[in-house]
Enzyme design. Structure first.
Site, mmCIF file in Angstrom:
data_model
loop_
_atom_site.group_PDB
_atom_site.id
_atom_site.type_symbol
_atom_site.label_atom_id
_atom_site.label_comp_id
_atom_site.label_asym_id
_atom_site.label_seq_id
_atom_site.Cartn_x
_atom_site.Cartn_y
_atom_site.Cartn_z
ATOM 1 N N HIS A 42 69.735 28.660 41.239
ATOM 2 C CA HIS A 42 69.489 27.236 40.961
ATOM 3 C C HIS A 42 68.153 26.808 41.567
ATOM 4 C CE1 HIS A 42 74.065 27.111 41.002
ATOM 5 N NE2 HIS A 42 73.768 26.621 39.824
ATOM 6 N N GLN A 160 74.975 29.984 26.396
ATOM 7 C CA GLN A 160 74.851 28.540 26.660
ATOM 8 C C GLN A 160 73.445 28.049 26.268
ATOM 9 O OE1 GLN A 160 76.336 26.401 30.305
ATOM 10 N NE2 GLN A 160 74.245 26.668 31.001
ATOM 11 N N SER A 192 75.624 33.815 40.961
ATOM 12 C CA SER A 192 76.522 32.863 40.304
ATOM 13 C C SER A 192 77.332 32.173 41.388
ATOM 14 C CB SER A 192 77.473 33.637 39.372
ATOM 15 O OG SER A 192 78.621 32.862 39.097
ATOM 16 N N ARG A 194 80.280 31.489 41.195
ATOM 17 C CA ARG A 194 81.605 32.126 41.204
ATOM 18 C C ARG A 194 81.618 33.447 41.993
ATOM 19 N NH1 ARG A 194 82.121 29.737 35.726
ATOM 20 N NH2 ARG A 194 83.914 28.325 35.817
HETATM 21 O O1 PAF Z 1 75.287 26.113 33.616
HETATM 22 C C1 PAF Z 1 75.892 25.183 34.210
HETATM 23 O O2 PAF Z 1 75.876 25.078 35.429
HETATM 24 C C2 PAF Z 1 76.667 24.178 33.392
HETATM 25 O O3 PAF Z 1 77.270 24.762 32.289
HETATM 26 C C3 PAF Z 1 75.834 22.950 32.972
HETATM 27 C C4 PAF Z 1 74.682 23.344 32.050
HETATM 28 C C5 PAF Z 1 75.271 22.269 34.211
HETATM 29 C C6 PAF Z 1 76.699 21.955 32.213
HETATM 30 O O4 PAF Z 1 77.767 21.513 32.994
#
Ligand code: PAF
Length: 293
Positions: A42, A160, A192, A194
């Site tokens: 992130h 996604q 991740s 998770r």
């Molecule tokens: O990738 C993610 O963390 C989520 O799927 C997102 C794009 C923030 C949508 O909730």
């Protein structure tokens, strides 16, 4: 690096007002949507966003509509205090942390939802049928709240990314979608939130997924048949203790099955390690020729 005060926004109105104020003063704005529990992946998205725009807003919202009732919504890691610390240190300008009732009115069972294209039904969409509809809906809401010039996503969640790009194109949304490569541990495991669920022994095993992807890439470039490559690695990973959801080689733009004339590809995997579902992918950097499909 210049330290800014991190503006903490919780309502849609506050978010909208702050974002529009930035744009009215001629600043470009980047949005990094997240579900929090921020890790180095992130932070790489945020660092990239800071290089691309004058102002960066990060959203932190664990979106209920992308989780099935049987999934880990309640258990999903949350650590707002630490997240804010990281964002402040990087020099992010604003964080948007809304409550569910800010983004979804009334019952979650009666909502206007975005129905992405057919790509939502394959791969992850097959085992998580609700998932991409939930993602597209929340991303559209966040884009409407912030109206950013660009939004930044990670390539780890490759399907996604495709769903979001298609939505932007189909719904005529004026925002550029940027993506950055997956950030990995030294052992190759894709970062991740998770991964926190993995036991120490599962953490040792998890990097085998990326090794398998690299192995398939090598085989592909050497001209080996796709079916054999996937079958061999499927068997190998199963023997190691993974329960595979899919391991497949697809077209990198459409995620459709490869056609004989295709010379670029992405290898994608989703696998369970105990109760944790891991996904990863590898875009083949070198073009290749398939012997036969
Ligand atoms: O990738 C993610 O963390 C989520 O799927 C997102 C794009 C923030 C949508 O909730």
């Amino acid at each position: 690096m210049t330290q800014h005060t991190l503006k903490h926004l919780t309502t849609v109105k506050e978010c909208h007002t702050w974002c529009l104020a930035q744009k009215h003063t001629g600043q470009t704005l980047a949005l990094v949507p997240t579900m929090g529990a921020l890790h180095a992946g992130h932070l790489a998205l945020v660092t990239y966003a800071l290089q691309q725009a004058d102002r960066v807003i990060v959203s932190i919202f664990v979106n209920p509509t992308q989780f099935a009732p049987t999934e880990d919504f309640d258990a999903y890691p949350r650590n707002l205090e630490l997240d804010l610390k990281h964002l402040k240190a990087l020099g992010v300008h604003a964080v948007f942390c809304p409550k569910t009732t800010e983004l979804y009115s009334d019952s979650l069972n009666d909502q206007t939802l975005v129905m992405p294209r057919i790509v939502r039904q394959i791969l992850c969409g097959q085992s998580r049928p609700h998932f991409f509809q939930g993602v597209a809906t929340i991303v559209l809401k966040l884009l409407n709240c912030c109206q950013p010039d660009i939004a930044v996503f990670g390539e780890k969640d490759y399907q996604q990314l495709i769903v979001i790009r298609q939505m932007i194109q189909d719904l005529l949304i004026s925002c550029q979608i940027h993506s950055i490569p997956t950030v990995r541990t030294q052992t190759g495991l894709a970062l991740s939130s998770r991964n926190q669920y993995l036991s120490p022994s599962q953490q040792n095993l998890a990097p085998e997924l990326f090794k398998a992807l690299k192995n398939i890439e090598q085989g592909l470039c050497a001209g080996n048949p796709i079916t054999c490559l996937c079958e061999n690695m499927h068997t190998h990973l199963t023997q190691l203790g993974f329960k595979l959801d899919y391991l497949t080689i697809r077209h990198p733009e459409t995620l459709e099955k490869l056609q004989p004339e295709d010379t670029t590809a992405i290898i994608l995997v989703a696998a369970w390690l105990g109760h944790t579902r891991l996904i990863d992918n590898l875009i083949c950097k070198h073009s290749f020729h398939q012997p036969a499909l």
